[in-house]
Write a protein that holds these residues in place. Structure first.
Motif, PDB file in Angstrom:
ATOM      1  N   LYS A  69       0.897  -1.232  -0.004  1.00 36.76           N
ATOM      2  CA  LYS A  69      -0.024   0.016   0.086  1.00 36.76           C
ATOM      3  C   LYS A  69       0.940   1.228   0.137  1.00 36.76           C
ATOM      4  CE  LYS A  69      -4.209  -1.977   2.261  1.00 36.76           C
ATOM      5  NZ  LYS A  69      -4.754  -2.258   0.617  1.00 36.76           N
ATOM      6  N   ASN A  70       2.003   1.275   0.597  1.00 31.24           N
ATOM      7  CA  ASN A  70       3.044   2.339   0.639  1.00 31.24           C
ATOM      8  C   ASN A  70       3.889   2.300  -0.654  1.00 31.24           C
ATOM      9  OD1 ASN A  70       1.993   3.377   2.675  1.00 31.24           O
ATOM     10  ND2 ASN A  70       3.711   2.185   4.208  1.00 31.24           N
ATOM     11  N   PHE A  71       3.914   1.397  -1.403  1.00 32.54           N
ATOM     12  CA  PHE A  71       4.781   1.228  -2.307  1.00 32.54           C
ATOM     13  C   PHE A  71       4.617   2.302  -3.465  1.00 32.54           C
ATOM     14  CE2 PHE A  71       6.390  -0.501  -6.477  1.00 32.54           C
ATOM     15  CZ  PHE A  71       7.792  -0.746  -6.303  1.00 32.54           C
ATOM     16  N   GLY A  72       3.403   2.417  -3.937  1.00 29.01           N
ATOM     17  CA  GLY A  72       3.002   3.301  -5.064  1.00 29.01           C
ATOM     18  C   GLY A  72       3.367   4.858  -4.657  1.00 29.01           C
ATOM     19  N   TYR A  73       3.110   5.182  -3.483  1.00 27.69           N
ATOM     20  CA  TYR A  73       3.518   6.471  -3.029  1.00 27.69           C
ATOM     21  C   TYR A  73       5.059   6.611  -2.983  1.00 27.69           C
ATOM     22  CZ  TYR A  73      -1.175   6.714  -1.085  1.00 27.69           C
ATOM     23  OH  TYR A  73      -2.445   6.641  -1.018  1.00 27.69           O
ATOM     24  N   LEU A  74       5.606   5.753  -2.889  1.00 26.18           N
ATOM     25  CA  LEU A  74       7.325   5.795  -2.731  1.00 26.18           C
ATOM     26  C   LEU A  74       7.675   5.748  -4.132  1.00 26.18           C
ATOM     27  CD1 LEU A  74       8.177   3.362   0.261  1.00 26.18           C
ATOM     28  CD2 LEU A  74       8.542   5.909   0.221  1.00 26.18           C
ATOM     29  N   SER A  78      -4.287   2.751 -10.774  1.00 24.18           N
ATOM     30  CA  SER A  78      -4.173   1.668  -9.908  1.00 24.18           C
ATOM     31  C   SER A  78      -2.634   1.540  -9.647  1.00 24.18           C
ATOM     32  CB  SER A  78      -4.775   0.050 -10.170  1.00 24.18           C
ATOM     33  OG  SER A  78      -3.856  -0.320 -11.084  1.00 24.18           O
ATOM     34  N   ASP A  79      -2.374   1.028  -8.531  1.00 20.95           N
ATOM     35  CA  ASP A  79      -0.932   0.702  -8.301  1.00 20.95           C
ATOM     36  C   ASP A  79      -0.188  -0.103  -9.281  1.00 20.95           C
ATOM     37  OD1 ASP A  79      -1.015   2.556  -5.765  1.00 20.95           O
ATOM     38  OD2 ASP A  79      -1.190   0.654  -4.611  1.00 20.95           O
ATOM     39  N   THR A 118      -5.096  -3.464  -7.710  1.00 21.88           N
ATOM     40  CA  THR A 118      -5.812  -3.313  -8.975  1.00 21.88           C
ATOM     41  C   THR A 118      -6.863  -2.052  -8.904  1.00 21.88           C
ATOM     42  OG1 THR A 118      -6.945  -5.095  -8.825  1.00 21.88           O
ATOM     43  CG2 THR A 118      -5.159  -5.436  -9.839  1.00 21.88           C
ATOM     44  N   ASP A 119      -7.299  -1.876  -7.618  1.00 22.27           N
ATOM     45  CA  ASP A 119      -8.411  -0.829  -7.440  1.00 22.27           C
ATOM     46  C   ASP A 119      -8.005   0.475  -8.068  1.00 22.27           C
ATOM     47  OD1 ASP A 119      -9.991  -2.703  -6.524  1.00 22.27           O
ATOM     48  OD2 ASP A 119      -9.487  -2.185  -4.428  1.00 22.27           O
ATOM     49  N   CYS A 120      -8.955   1.091  -8.738  1.00 17.14           N
ATOM     50  CA  CYS A 120      -8.602   2.615  -8.838  1.00 17.14           C
ATOM     51  C   CYS A 120      -9.324   3.394  -8.223  1.00 17.14           C
ATOM     52  CB  CYS A 120      -9.168   2.952 -10.438  1.00 17.14           C
ATOM     53  SG  CYS A 120      -8.344   1.801 -11.700  1.00 17.14           S
ATOM     54  N   LYS A 121      -8.710   4.437  -7.504  1.00 16.29           N
ATOM     55  CA  LYS A 121      -9.182   5.176  -6.466  1.00 16.29           C
ATOM     56  C   LYS A 121      -9.866   6.503  -7.280  1.00 16.29           C
ATOM     57  CE  LYS A 121      -6.282   3.865  -2.681  1.00 16.29           C
ATOM     58  NZ  LYS A 121      -5.531   2.978  -3.503  1.00 16.29           N
ATOM     59  N   THR A 122     -11.029   7.205  -6.907  1.00 13.04           N
ATOM     60  CA  THR A 122     -11.270   8.261  -7.367  1.00 13.04           C
ATOM     61  C   THR A 122     -11.164   9.407  -6.419  1.00 13.04           C
ATOM     62  OG1 THR A 122     -13.180   7.128  -8.433  1.00 13.04           O
ATOM     63  CG2 THR A 122     -13.491   9.420  -8.429  1.00 13.04           C
ATOM     64  N   LEU A 169      -0.069  -4.085 -22.097  1.00 16.13           N
ATOM     65  CA  LEU A 169      -1.282  -3.992 -22.857  1.00 16.13           C
ATOM     66  C   LEU A 169      -2.206  -4.885 -22.803  1.00 16.13           C
ATOM     67  CD1 LEU A 169       0.246  -2.226 -26.238  1.00 16.13           C
ATOM     68  CD2 LEU A 169      -1.152  -1.022 -24.345  1.00 16.13           C
ATOM     69  N   GLU A 170      -1.810  -6.198 -22.605  1.00 18.64           N
ATOM     70  CA  GLU A 170      -2.564  -7.375 -22.303  1.00 18.64           C
ATOM     71  C   GLU A 170      -3.279  -7.389 -21.066  1.00 18.64           C
ATOM     72  OE1 GLU A 170       0.209 -10.285 -23.405  1.00 18.64           O
ATOM     73  OE2 GLU A 170       0.311  -9.852 -25.622  1.00 18.64           O
ATOM     74  N   THR A 171      -2.595  -6.585 -19.992  1.00 17.82           N
ATOM     75  CA  THR A 171      -3.059  -6.968 -18.676  1.00 17.82           C
ATOM     76  C   THR A 171      -4.353  -6.092 -18.153  1.00 17.82           C
ATOM     77  OG1 THR A 171      -0.788  -7.466 -17.793  1.00 17.82           O
ATOM     78  CG2 THR A 171      -2.353  -6.669 -16.160  1.00 17.82           C
ATOM     79  N   PHE A 172      -4.316  -4.875 -19.044  1.00 19.41           N
ATOM     80  CA  PHE A 172      -5.514  -4.120 -18.594  1.00 19.41           C
ATOM     81  C   PHE A 172      -6.496  -3.843 -19.729  1.00 19.41           C
ATOM     82  CE2 PHE A 172      -1.471  -2.834 -16.355  1.00 19.41           C
ATOM     83  CZ  PHE A 172      -1.881  -2.896 -15.012  1.00 19.41           C
ATOM     84  N   GLU A 173      -7.655  -3.793 -18.845  1.00 18.83           N
ATOM     85  CA  GLU A 173      -8.719  -3.371 -19.939  1.00 18.83           C
ATOM     86  C   GLU A 173      -8.898  -1.914 -20.174  1.00 18.83           C
ATOM     87  OE1 GLU A 173     -12.443  -5.598 -18.881  1.00 18.83           O
ATOM     88  OE2 GLU A 173     -11.650  -7.608 -19.130  1.00 18.83           O
ATOM     89  N   LYS A 174      -8.721  -1.114 -19.077  1.00 17.32           N
ATOM     90  CA  LYS A 174      -8.991   0.095 -18.956  1.00 17.32           C
ATOM     91  C   LYS A 174      -7.764   0.846 -18.598  1.00 17.32           C
ATOM     92  CE  LYS A 174     -11.780   3.845 -16.861  1.00 17.32           C
ATOM     93  NZ  LYS A 174     -12.701   3.883 -15.830  1.00 17.32           N
ATOM     94  N   PHE A 175      -7.091   1.963 -19.302  1.00 19.11           N
ATOM     95  CA  PHE A 175      -5.993   2.583 -19.178  1.00 19.11           C
ATOM     96  C   PHE A 175      -6.375   4.216 -18.685  1.00 19.11           C
ATOM     97  CE2 PHE A 175      -4.878  -0.817 -21.787  1.00 19.11           C
ATOM     98  CZ  PHE A 175      -3.810  -1.126 -21.369  1.00 19.11           C
ATOM     99  N   HIS A 176      -5.358   4.651 -17.892  1.00 16.72           N
ATOM    100  CA  HIS A 176      -5.464   6.244 -17.425  1.00 16.72           C
ATOM    101  C   HIS A 176      -4.105   6.907 -17.898  1.00 16.72           C
ATOM    102  CE1 HIS A 176      -7.637   3.517 -14.756  1.00 16.72           C
ATOM    103  NE2 HIS A 176      -8.387   4.671 -14.255  1.00 16.72           N
ATOM    104  N   TYR A 177      -4.512   8.177 -17.770  1.00 15.22           N
ATOM    105  CA  TYR A 177      -3.316   9.046 -18.342  1.00 15.22           C
ATOM    106  C   TYR A 177      -2.787   8.769 -19.656  1.00 15.22           C
ATOM    107  CZ  TYR A 177      -3.264   8.421 -13.244  1.00 15.22           C
ATOM    108  OH  TYR A 177      -3.642   8.416 -11.970  1.00 15.22           O
ATOM    109  N   SER A 178      -3.619   8.272 -20.539  1.00 11.74           N
ATOM    110  CA  SER A 178      -3.110   7.761 -21.811  1.00 11.74           C
ATOM    111  C   SER A 178      -1.944   6.672 -21.813  1.00 11.74           C
ATOM    112  CB  SER A 178      -2.512   8.799 -22.683  1.00 11.74           C
ATOM    113  OG  SER A 178      -3.560   9.681 -22.869  1.00 11.74           O
TER     114      SER A 178
END
Length: 401
Positions: free
Chosen positions: A76-81, A130-131, A110-114, A160-169
């Protein structure tokens, strides 16, 4: 003797006050009061210490600290670091690459926060990546920057094969890294075709520059010149296009336009001098070989103006931007998508900017070119008259390739 809680709180408070060097000194002076595994298992101490080491550029010590204290990083902290590395003025991609390997990507969230962002006084929801998606974005970028092109190609493809939806292009950037990795691995033809596809979705100057470079390497100088000129006329500070100016100069030299070539080399050199950046020896050699008298730094504004006028002669006739003073509806205008508020199964919603004004738009999920609509996309749109006392409606008619 401080308790482990007091120890962690002191470190946290010093970091909060941005006294990162004091954090490191306090840790060094007091760490012997605790067993290494006690420190390593305390996720608060670990997070704050790694943060302080990043902020003070003690990158090697990060890995020593982790090894000495048997640290298992908290997912949970890894993404922030990870994001802290990117916030540095100059990113050390070798360190980012090594840091990404400290955790299993399969364990990341894999959750996308809003979150809520405020636009013109109105709060709007914005979904974050997501992280796990961020890990792929950082890791593939690090692999490319450290010239590990085969690994970059394979991981970008997996992303590209892992995610169905992407963020930030991100889907565009993964595709671009695949193309550029292929170029460096010797497959220029496929790289060119894939970059041209990326360019249809993201008309950025540096992608146009990359296309121009491949055409030049292939000896197709007219096509190289076309894309290089489009890149120099595209959005982006001229100071960051010093390499592009050299590319244009190279092409002009091949086309036997010696004086124009010299002026582009010269502009690249003067911009570097103005920013106090190093001037490569190859640039000085190119200027000497052309034999013209070099232009002094005080003449930079004049040279810049002269060449901008030259580049403008290659601009195509464009549809005029939207002008609010024109009241006739159902006319075509040109603009650029500057924000996306929603991008999901219900379609895309955002704002188009034209002539300094922003226009709200929404696109049905069945729209034929919906996959090409992203921030930075240039479009032709029309303003439809209001219906049932509602506001004017903006309708996208065409994506500009």
């Amino acid at each position: 003797m401080p308790t482990l809680f007091e120890f962690s709180q002191t470190i946290r408070n010093l970091n909060k006050e941005k006294k990162f060097s004091e954090t490191l000194k306090f840790f060094k002076d007091n760490k012997t009061e605790f067993r290494p595994e006690e420190i390593g298992l305390n996720k608060f101490v670990v997070y704050e210490m790694i943060s302080a080491l990043i902020e003070t550029n003690h990158y090697d010590v990060i890995f020593t600290f982790i090894e000495q204290h048997n640290v298992v990083l908290d997912e949970k902290n890894f993404g922030y670091l990870l994001k802290k590395f990117k916030d540095k003025p100059s990113v050390n991609w070798t360190v980012v690459n090594k840091f990404c390997d400290l955790i299993s990507v399969e364990n990341l969230d894999t959750d996308c926060k809003t979150i809520e962002v405020e636009r013109k006084g109105e709060k709007k929801p914005m979904e974050l990546a997501s992280d796990k998606e961020n890990w792929f974005a950082f890791k593939t970028k690090a692999l490319f920057e450290t010239q590990q092109y085969q690994e970059c190609f394979e991981l970008s493809k997996k992303a590209l094969e892992t995610f169905e939806k992407f963020h930030y292009s991100n889907e565009v950037w993964f595709a671009r890294r695949i193309a550029l990795s292929k170029k460096h691995l010797g497959n220029s033809e496929e790289a060119l075709n894939e970059l041209l596809q990326v360019l249809r979705r993201k008309k950025e100057w540096f992608i146009q520059n990359e296309v121009a470079e491949i055409y030049k390497e292939n000896g197709e100088f007219d096509k190289a010149f076309k894309y290089a000129i489009e890149a120099i006329n595209n959005f982006g500070d001229l100071e960051y296009k010093v390499g592009l100016l050299v590319l244009i100069a190279n092409i002009l030299e091949q086309k036997q336009e010696k004086e124009l070539s010299f002026k582009h080399y010269m502009l690249s050199k003067l911009l570097r001098q103005q920013e106090e950046w190093k001037v490569p020896q190859t640039l000085d050699y190119a200027l000497q070989n052309l034999g013209f008298a070099q232009i002094p730094l005080e003449q930079l504004p004049n040279l810049k103006r002269e060449l901008k006028n030259y580049w403008n002669t290659f601009k195509q006739e464009k549809i005029k931007p939207f002008d609010k003073t024109r009241t006739t509806t159902n006319q075509n205008f040109e603009g650029e998508i500057v924000r996306l508020l929603h991008d999901n199964e219900r379609g895309k919603v955002g704002f188009i900017k034209s002539n300094g004004k922003e226009h709200y738009f929404s696109v049905n999920p069945n729209y034929h070119s919906i996959s090409e609509i992203s921030v930075g996309t240039k479009v032709i749109f029309e303003i439809l008259p209001p219906k049932d006392d509602k506001k004017d409606q903006t309708r996208i008619k065409k994506i500009i390739a």
